[in-house]
Design an enzyme around this catalytic site. Structure first.
Site, mmCIF file in Angstrom:
data_model
loop_
_atom_site.group_PDB
_atom_site.id
_atom_site.type_symbol
_atom_site.label_atom_id
_atom_site.label_comp_id
_atom_site.label_asym_id
_atom_site.label_seq_id
_atom_site.Cartn_x
_atom_site.Cartn_y
_atom_site.Cartn_z
ATOM 1 N N ASP A 91 41.498 45.012 65.270
ATOM 2 C CA ASP A 91 39.986 44.580 66.096
ATOM 3 C C ASP A 91 39.492 46.054 66.908
ATOM 4 O O ASP A 91 39.001 45.812 67.994
ATOM 5 C CB ASP A 91 40.052 43.450 66.902
ATOM 6 N N LYS A 128 44.505 42.354 59.103
ATOM 7 C CA LYS A 128 43.425 41.541 59.062
ATOM 8 C C LYS A 128 42.215 42.325 59.885
ATOM 9 O O LYS A 128 42.610 42.731 60.904
ATOM 10 C CB LYS A 128 43.625 40.314 59.900
ATOM 11 N N LYS A 172 35.266 34.650 59.281
ATOM 12 C CA LYS A 172 35.104 33.127 59.561
ATOM 13 C C LYS A 172 33.900 32.443 58.795
ATOM 14 O O LYS A 172 32.866 32.167 59.709
ATOM 15 C CB LYS A 172 35.053 32.950 60.973
ATOM 16 N N ASP A 201 38.387 38.495 58.003
ATOM 17 C CA ASP A 201 38.351 37.408 58.866
ATOM 18 C C ASP A 201 36.638 37.587 59.431
ATOM 19 O O ASP A 201 36.445 37.821 60.634
ATOM 20 C CB ASP A 201 38.871 37.765 60.293
ATOM 21 N N ASP A 223 28.608 29.039 56.071
ATOM 22 C CA ASP A 223 27.390 29.218 55.669
ATOM 23 C C ASP A 223 27.055 27.901 54.623
ATOM 24 O O ASP A 223 28.006 27.567 54.147
ATOM 25 C CB ASP A 223 27.017 30.895 55.244
ATOM 26 N N PRO A 237 26.874 27.107 50.566
ATOM 27 C CA PRO A 237 27.834 27.774 49.567
ATOM 28 C C PRO A 237 27.340 29.131 48.895
ATOM 29 O O PRO A 237 28.183 29.903 48.745
ATOM 30 C CB PRO A 237 27.629 26.411 48.562
ATOM 31 N N ASN A 238 26.066 29.126 48.643
ATOM 32 C CA ASN A 238 25.508 30.332 48.048
ATOM 33 C C ASN A 238 25.809 31.588 48.643
ATOM 34 O O ASN A 238 26.142 32.580 48.322
ATOM 35 C CB ASN A 238 24.047 30.215 47.426
ATOM 36 N N GLY A 256 50.309 32.865 73.447
ATOM 37 C CA GLY A 256 51.450 32.431 72.388
ATOM 38 C C GLY A 256 52.757 33.088 72.200
ATOM 39 O O GLY A 256 52.626 34.186 72.373
ATOM 40 N N GLN A 299 46.972 36.013 73.985
ATOM 41 C CA GLN A 299 46.333 34.769 74.284
ATOM 42 C C GLN A 299 47.557 34.127 74.766
ATOM 43 O O GLN A 299 47.397 32.682 75.154
ATOM 44 C CB GLN A 299 45.672 34.077 73.069
HETATM 45 O O1 NUP Z 1 41.553 30.661 66.074
HETATM 46 C C1 NUP Z 1 41.803 31.885 65.913
HETATM 47 N N1 NUP Z 1 42.214 32.769 66.907
HETATM 48 C C2 NUP Z 1 42.274 33.940 66.615
HETATM 49 O O2 NUP Z 1 42.325 34.625 67.806
HETATM 50 C C3 NUP Z 1 41.223 32.405 64.751
HETATM 51 C C4 NUP Z 1 41.241 33.685 64.476
HETATM 52 N N2 NUP Z 1 41.044 34.445 63.424
HETATM 53 N N3 NUP Z 1 41.618 34.561 65.556
HETATM 54 C C5 NUP Z 1 41.531 35.908 65.223
HETATM 55 O O3 NUP Z 1 42.963 36.599 65.673
HETATM 56 C C6 NUP Z 1 40.877 36.766 66.535
HETATM 57 O O4 NUP Z 1 39.471 36.788 66.231
HETATM 58 C C7 NUP Z 1 41.462 38.102 66.642
HETATM 59 O O5 NUP Z 1 41.166 39.130 65.453
HETATM 60 C C8 NUP Z 1 42.953 37.818 66.221
HETATM 61 C C9 NUP Z 1 43.735 37.569 67.720
HETATM 62 O O6 NUP Z 1 43.794 38.938 68.305
HETATM 63 P P1 NUP Z 1 44.771 38.986 69.750
HETATM 64 O O7 NUP Z 1 44.255 37.899 70.739
HETATM 65 O O8 NUP Z 1 46.117 38.887 69.429
HETATM 66 O O9 NUP Z 1 44.198 40.266 70.030
#
Ligand code: NUP
Length: 225
Positions: free
Chosen positions: A9, A31, A60, A58, A63, A65-66, A175, A173
């Site tokens: 990103d 991604k 997400k 990514d 919208d 379907p079309n 995790g 985040q």
């Molecule tokens: O639930 C989600 N959480 C999330 O962080 C779904 C996602 N697609 N993401 C994506 O994962 C978010 O948009 C980012 O591109 C990546 C996590 O990035 P980081 O928190 O490790 O920097």
């Protein structure tokens, strides 16, 4: 194997290419989404996919379907091998992404529950479970489920069987890769790699979790199928 997927990103084409080149040997996929594509244009996807790693879009997609199909067609004409869509939009919209992905030999992953704190406002209370059921009905290839809540991802694992789980939320985040890598097929890591002073070294550290698939002693791995 638990794959390592870089969430790239960053805000410029040059940064994206440089980090992809440095970290590539330790990655299984890259991604990208709105931040990079809006900054650098969709041609960045052609450039990154030429590097040889699978590229996941990514966007997400959420919208009708079309429109979802049109977005997915554009994605798969730019070298992507997978697309992420939302599940809450319902069966027909999810099917549009799944079918378009499969028409192009690609994969479609459906967000069942997001990783950020606010995700509990709407995804809890049965919604994530219903989206997981939809994933099975539509033949989607897998789900996006939170590394920030391993117990929820484990619960979702029991609903989707052997379909793939890609799990964001590792690192920045909060995790913990050692708590999630044993129950998922891929960890998605962004800032903890691309903001590191040594992105290649950081990616290498995450690559050590590749061997943990199915081994998490605290969270067993029951399969429905
Ligand atoms: O639930 C989600 N959480 C999330 O962080 C779904 C996602 N697609 N993401 C994506 O994962 C978010 O948009 C980012 O591109 C990546 C996590 O990035 P980081 O928190 O490790 O920097």
């Amino acid at each position: 194997m638990t794959e390592v997927i870089l969430a790239l990103d960053v805000g410029t084409r040059d940064a994206a290419v440089s980090i992809a080149e440095k970290t590539g040997p330790y990655l299984d996929a890259i991604k990208i989404g709105y931040p990079l594509v809006l900054a650098a244009g969709l041609t960045i996807a052609d450039e990154l996919s030429a590097g040889g790693l699978p590229l996941i879009a990514d966007f997400k997609v959420a919208d009708i379907p079309n429109t979802s199909r049109l977005i997915a067609e554009e994605v798969f004409s730019h070298g992507f091998s997978g697309i992420i869509c939302h599940g809450f939009v319902g069966r027909d919209s999810v099917l549009a992404c799944v079918d378009t992905a499969h028409d192009h030999g690609g994969e479609c992953y459906v967000v069942t529950e997001m990783s950020h704190p606010g995700a509990v406002d709407f995804f809890h209370g049965g919604i994530a479970e219903r989206i997981a059921a939809l994933v099975c009905e539509t033949g989607a290839d897998g789900i996006i489920a939170p590394a920030t809540r391993p117990e929820r991802t484990q619960m979702l694992r029991t609903l989707i069987g052997t379909r793939k789980i890609l799990s964001p939320g590792v690192g920045a985040q909060g995790g913990d890769p050692s708590a999630i890598a044993g129950i998922v097929d891929g960890i998605i890591v962004g800032r903890a790699i691309y903001e590191s002073a040594d992105p290649a070294g950081a990616a290498q550290q995450y690559a050590q979790f590749r061997s943990l698939r199915g081994t998490n002693p605290h969270l067993p791995y029951p399969l429905r199928e």
